[in-house]
Design an enzyme around this catalytic site. Structure first.
Site: not given
Ligand code: IMP
Ligand code: MG
Length: 188
Positions: A50, A106, A109, A137, A159, A171
């Site tokens: 990512g 990236d 979370d 997040k 997202v 991507r």
């Protein structure tokens, strides 16, 4: 002038962060990082896959000598929910002892992936270890991790785009988009 409304892929509900906002914020992060690392040659460590788009944009704005290496962490399966504990499935190729290491992530979370990576790298005695994350997040955080350079704080939605995927899709989107919430199977 207002930009033309864009055609979104069917599973994307809307644009959360536009290309222009990403470009501006990446520039700001790069300025902060290059000021802090002036005179040094940091090693930027990005978890695949990512972070590769963010890393590619960031290093071109840093304007300083640096090195890049990659790890691969397994945490999420093909969907949008975490699938078990974090593992390192591809290690660094660089000896980081005595190096100034900057993790380029990236998205943070739950914090499980980043927490695991920080611990694993810290054991190898880098001169310094810091974290730059494009997206944060915080609502789902389970593990307290320190983010030194943060691009955007975002709500608890899945997202995609700008390197982030959902089952390997999306991507390539130049913006960060919000996935539509999963709906019960259509009856129409
Ligand atoms: P964490 O371990 O829960 O912090 O998750 C971090 C990893 O999960 C990220 O590096 C991403 O690969 C993935 N992830 C978490 N949230 C999202 C999202 O909203 N979109 C895409 N990938 C995500
Ligand atoms: Mg990641």
């Amino acid at each position: 002038m207002m930009p033309m409304p864009r055609e979104l892929p069917p599973n994307i509900e809307g644009v959360l962060i536009s290309e222009q906002e990403l470009e501006r914020r990446v520039g700001e992060l790069a300025s902060a990082i290059s000021a802090d690392y002036a005179g040094r040659r940091p090693l930027l460590v990005a978890p695949l896959k990512g972070a590769f788009v963010f890393l590619a944009d960031l290093i071109r704005r840093l304007g300083m000598p640096l090195e890049v290496d990659f790890v691969r962490l397994a945490s999420y399966g093909a969907g949008t929910e975490p699938s078990g504990p974090v593992r390192l499935t591809k290690d660094l190729e660089t000896d980081i002892a005595g190096r100034d290491v900057l993790i380029v992530e990236d998205i943070v979370d739950t914090g499980e992936s980043l927490g695991y990576l920080i611990e694993a790298l810290q054991r190898r005695s880098p001169a310094s270890l810091h974290v730059c994350a494009l997206l944060d997040k915080p609502e789902r955080r389970r593990r307290d991790v320190r983010v030194d350079y943060r691009g955007f704080t975002i709500p608890d939605r899945f997202v995609v785009g700008y390197g982030l995927d959902c089952g390997e899709k999306y991507r390539e989107l130049p913006y960060v988009g919000i996935m539509k919430r999963e709906t019960p199977s259509p009856s129409e």
